[in-house]
Design a protein around this motif. Structure first.
Motif, PDB file in Angstrom:
ATOM      1  N   GLY A 144       0.801  -1.221   0.000  1.00  0.00           N
ATOM      2  CA  GLY A 144       0.000   0.000   0.000  1.00  0.00           C
ATOM      3  C   GLY A 144       0.830   1.265   0.000  1.00  0.00           C
ATOM      4  N   THR A 146       2.426   4.744  -0.609  1.00  0.00           N
ATOM      5  CA  THR A 146       1.955   6.001  -1.192  1.00  0.00           C
ATOM      6  C   THR A 146       3.114   6.942  -1.477  1.00  0.00           C
ATOM      7  OG1 THR A 146       1.566   6.863   1.032  1.00  0.00           O
ATOM      8  CG2 THR A 146      -0.311   5.845  -0.100  1.00  0.00           C
ATOM      9  N   THR A 170      -0.873   5.923  -7.548  1.00  0.00           N
ATOM     10  CA  THR A 170      -1.750   4.833  -7.129  1.00  0.00           C
ATOM     11  C   THR A 170      -1.024   3.978  -6.104  1.00  0.00           C
ATOM     12  OG1 THR A 170      -2.727   4.764  -9.340  1.00  0.00           O
ATOM     13  CG2 THR A 170      -3.119   2.866  -7.919  1.00  0.00           C
ATOM     14  N   ASN A 171      -1.709   3.622  -5.023  1.00  0.00           N
ATOM     15  CA  ASN A 171      -1.066   2.803  -3.997  1.00  0.00           C
ATOM     16  C   ASN A 171      -0.432   1.558  -4.606  1.00  0.00           C
ATOM     17  OD1 ASN A 171      -2.308   4.665  -2.387  1.00  0.00           O
ATOM     18  ND2 ASN A 171      -3.315   3.199  -1.040  1.00  0.00           N
ATOM     19  N   VAL A 172       0.795   1.229  -4.162  1.00  0.00           N
ATOM     20  CA  VAL A 172       1.519   0.070  -4.694  1.00  0.00           C
ATOM     21  C   VAL A 172       1.365  -1.086  -3.712  1.00  0.00           C
ATOM     22  CG1 VAL A 172       3.704  -0.799  -5.562  1.00  0.00           C
ATOM     23  CG2 VAL A 172       3.168   1.631  -5.777  1.00  0.00           C
ATOM     24  N   ASN A 173       0.779  -2.173  -4.166  1.00  0.00           N
ATOM     25  CA  ASN A 173       0.500  -3.299  -3.278  1.00  0.00           C
ATOM     26  C   ASN A 173       1.429  -4.493  -3.481  1.00  0.00           C
ATOM     27  OD1 ASN A 173      -1.796  -2.242  -1.841  1.00  0.00           O
ATOM     28  ND2 ASN A 173      -2.930  -2.412  -3.760  1.00  0.00           N
ATOM     29  N   GLY A 190       1.835   0.571  -9.260  1.00  0.00           N
ATOM     30  CA  GLY A 190       0.416   0.342  -9.486  1.00  0.00           C
ATOM     31  C   GLY A 190      -0.207  -0.604  -8.468  1.00  0.00           C
ATOM     32  N   THR A 191      -1.527  -0.557  -8.378  1.00  0.00           N
ATOM     33  CA  THR A 191      -2.259  -1.309  -7.366  1.00  0.00           C
ATOM     34  C   THR A 191      -2.093  -2.812  -7.519  1.00  0.00           C
ATOM     35  OG1 THR A 191      -3.914   0.437  -7.236  1.00  0.00           O
ATOM     36  CG2 THR A 191      -4.546  -1.711  -6.369  1.00  0.00           C
ATOM     37  N   THR A 192      -2.064  -3.291  -8.762  1.00  0.00           N
ATOM     38  CA  THR A 192      -2.031  -4.738  -8.992  1.00  0.00           C
ATOM     39  C   THR A 192      -0.681  -5.255  -9.483  1.00  0.00           C
ATOM     40  OG1 THR A 192      -2.871  -4.479 -11.242  1.00  0.00           O
ATOM     41  CG2 THR A 192      -4.489  -4.787  -9.484  1.00  0.00           C
ATOM     42  N   VAL A 225      -5.569  -8.682  -4.957  1.00  0.00           N
ATOM     43  CA  VAL A 225      -5.720  -7.733  -6.070  1.00  0.00           C
ATOM     44  C   VAL A 225      -5.225  -8.343  -7.383  1.00  0.00           C
ATOM     45  CG1 VAL A 225      -5.590  -5.701  -4.599  1.00  0.00           C
ATOM     46  CG2 VAL A 225      -3.485  -6.661  -5.559  1.00  0.00           C
TER      47      VAL A 225
END
Length: 319
Positions: A144, A146, A170-173, A190-192, A225
């Motif tokens: 997550g 930021t 975009t939050n990095v997961n 990126g999120t995914t 995700v």
């Protein structure tokens, strides 16, 4: 009729040639013909060595890929003389499942005065984190993120940095890959994701056959995700896990490959999968002059007139 000069006398009988001897006086054309037929003395290669440290262990659940063990090599070294201590570094352990558990650092490998540094440990990601330095550094962890987090640094002349977690709005997961001897670890954003792949290792033909060593570990996947895991780097790097119920891939033994990061899946038990262990290191020595003694039971082969000693465990060698 073929003329060769043997002891100053012209003879129609061709002297015997082999890969170790060719008596008489030969024209350049005759030498080239014999060489093309693989029937001509081959001068030995100079002394040389390859020292690879143990790779780091990958972190658990959404773990970052571990760094490869440091790699030192010189295939045009000075002649060896005396007794040399050989230490083969162990790979780091992978972070245990069902918790936020980092891997451990790889152990150093040593040949005489030359020390290769163990690979950086992979982090388990409870929150974003920078990578850890080593022979090659581990990747940064997302969780997550930021803002941007950086991979751990590699040791100069031995390896490369781990990949970054690059925040682009975009939050990095997902997590980044560990560095290898030949390339930096793969970054992620990126999120995914997907998570970063391990950095490529380096190829060496010190044994007479090309083998790639010291690849970085891939980052673990984030199942929630659909974030894919990163692949392991060439040279024994372990792949990140795609599901938390299975451990990530370990680095290959005696390559110094970094372990892959474990996966995260909040709906599974355990939710955090285990990281892969780092691959153990190796020390390889090639010399035109055979050693007088060894300890540690190295594997002994020959290539191109040289004797080659591969240590997969610690010992010593005397010339």
């Amino acid at each position: 009729m073929s003329n060769r000069y043997k002891g100053g006398v012209i003879s129609a009988t061709a002297p015997t040639t082999s890969t170790s001897a060719a008596s008489g006086v030969w024209t350049l054309e005759q030498q080239l013909q014999a060489k093309a037929a693989g029937n001509w003395p081959i001068p030995p290669a100079p002394p040389g060595y390859l020292v690879v440290a143990g790779g780091g262990g990958g972190g658990s659940g959404l773990g970052s890929g571990a760094g490869a063990g440091g790699l030192l090599t010189d295939l045009n070294a000075s002649a060896f003389s005396g007794t040399y201590t050989v230490t083969v570094g162990a790979g780091g352990t992978g972070g245990a499942s069902a918790g936020v558990n980092n891997g451990t650092q790889g152990s150093n490998s040593v040949f005489g005065a030359f020390t290769a540094i163990g690979g950086g440990l992979g982090n388990s990601v409870g929150s974003p984190v920078n990578g850890t330095s080593g022979g090659s550094g581990s990747g940064a962890g997302g969780g997550g993120a930021t803002s941007t987090f950086t991979g751990g640094a590699g040791t100069s002349g031995q390896g490369n940095a781990g990949g970054d977690v690059a925040f682009t709005g975009t939050n990095v997961n997902c997590s980044a890959g560990g560095g290898g001897a030949g390339a930096v670890g793969g970054s992620t954003s990126g999120t995914t994701g997907p998570s970063g792949s391990g950095g490529a290792g380096l190829a060496s033909s010190i044994t007479g056959t090309s083998v790639t060593y010291a690849g970085g570990g891939g980052g673990g996947g984030f199942v929630d995700v659909s974030g894919a895991a990163g692949s392991g780097g060439s040279g024994g790097g372990g792949a990140g896990a795609s599901n938390s119920t299975s451990a990530a891939t370990s680095g290959t033994a005696n390559t110094g490959g970094g372990g892959g990061g474990g996966a995260f899946n909040s709906l599974a038990s355990p939710d955090r999968g285990a990281g892969g262990a780092g691959g153990s290191g190796v020390v390889i020595i090639t010399s035109p002059t055979a050693a007088t003694s060894t300890t540690g039971s190295p594997t002994v082969t020959t290539s191109g007139g040289n004797t080659i000693y591969q240590f997969n465990s610690s010992g010593s060698i005397t010339f």
